[in-house]
Design an enzyme around this catalytic site. Structure first.
Site: not given
Ligand code: GRF
Length: 222
Positions: A114, A141
């Site tokens: 997250h 996190s």
């Molecule tokens: C990331 O920023 C993650 O922290 C959040 O969703 C985003 C996913 O990005 N949970 P990706 O699809 O892995 O590029």
């Protein structure tokens, strides 16, 4: 020669899948002793599905809009995951709230990443909210998933300093660089049997973590 035992993981995505790619790359580089059994997306046609295909990994699209309720969608999700039985479920940009039933089913075996320093800024638009709150520090996190949204014990946080000229977009880019390091790192600890959760308490190397581990300036601070 038989293959060394490796952690079987199912990766759930909704979009670009850059974290999925980081995990695939860490496996290829042998810095993560794991095998992705399946990638499941709740959105059709997303880039993460192409990444899975390019890596020769089984993938499934389960379009949540085709299900009348969260419960029914999650039941399908469970059934599909069970066809590729994982030791661990890795949520990588999976933009769905999971039902209690799902979380109970895979209790203590679900990780999420997250983009905030939890417990700050649960939910969406975390980078803009960090800017609006004039935070000095921001980050990302890795945590075990519990029934509470973006809740559950935090394992590891990458921390960055906000700069005067940061925007939500620059923060997202800078933080994604950190995500791609710390997510495979935490999964590898599980693969090595170093990380565990017992009664909502996280242990690393048999030592209870009183607070999350920190990744700052490319160094792990215990
Ligand atoms: C990331 O920023 C993650 O922290 C959040 O969703 C985003 C996913 O990005 N949970 P990706 O699809 O892995 O590029």
């Amino acid at each position: 020669m038989s293959n060394p035992v490796s952690l079987k993981i199912a990766v759930l995505i909704s979009g670009s899948g850059s974290n999925l790619q980081a995990i695939i790359d860490a496996i290829s580089a042998n810095t993560l002793q794991a095998e992705i059994t399946v990638v499941i997306s709740n959105r059709p046609g997303v880039k993460g599905l192409e990444r899975a295909k390019a890596a020769g990994i089984a993938s499934i699209t389960l379009d949540h809009t085709q299900y009348p309720s969260r419960e029914l969608f999650d039941q399908q999700l469970i059934q599909n995951i069970q066809k590729y039985p994982p030791d661990l479920i890795v949520l990588a940009g999976f933009m769905r709230i999971l039902s209690d039933n799902f979380i109970e089913h895979f209790r203590d075996r679900i990780l999420n990443i997250h983009p905030s320093l939890l417990p700050e800024f649960k939910g969406l638009n975390t980078h803009q909210r960090a800017l609006d709150a004039h935070k000095n520090l921001h980050g990302v996190s890795v945590h075990y998933v519990s029934n509470e949204l973006d809740g559950g014990p935090v394992i590891l946080q990458a921390i960055i300093k906000l700069q005067d000229n940061d925007t939500a977009s620059t923060l997202q880019q800078r933080i994604q660089v950190e995500e791609h390091i710390i997510y495979p790192m935490a999964i590898e600890w599980i693969a090595q049997g170093r990380l565990a959760i017992i009664n909502q308490q996280v242990y690393l190397d048999n030592k209870a973590l009183e607070k999350p581990l920190k990744w700052v300036n490319k160094q792990l601070i215990k």
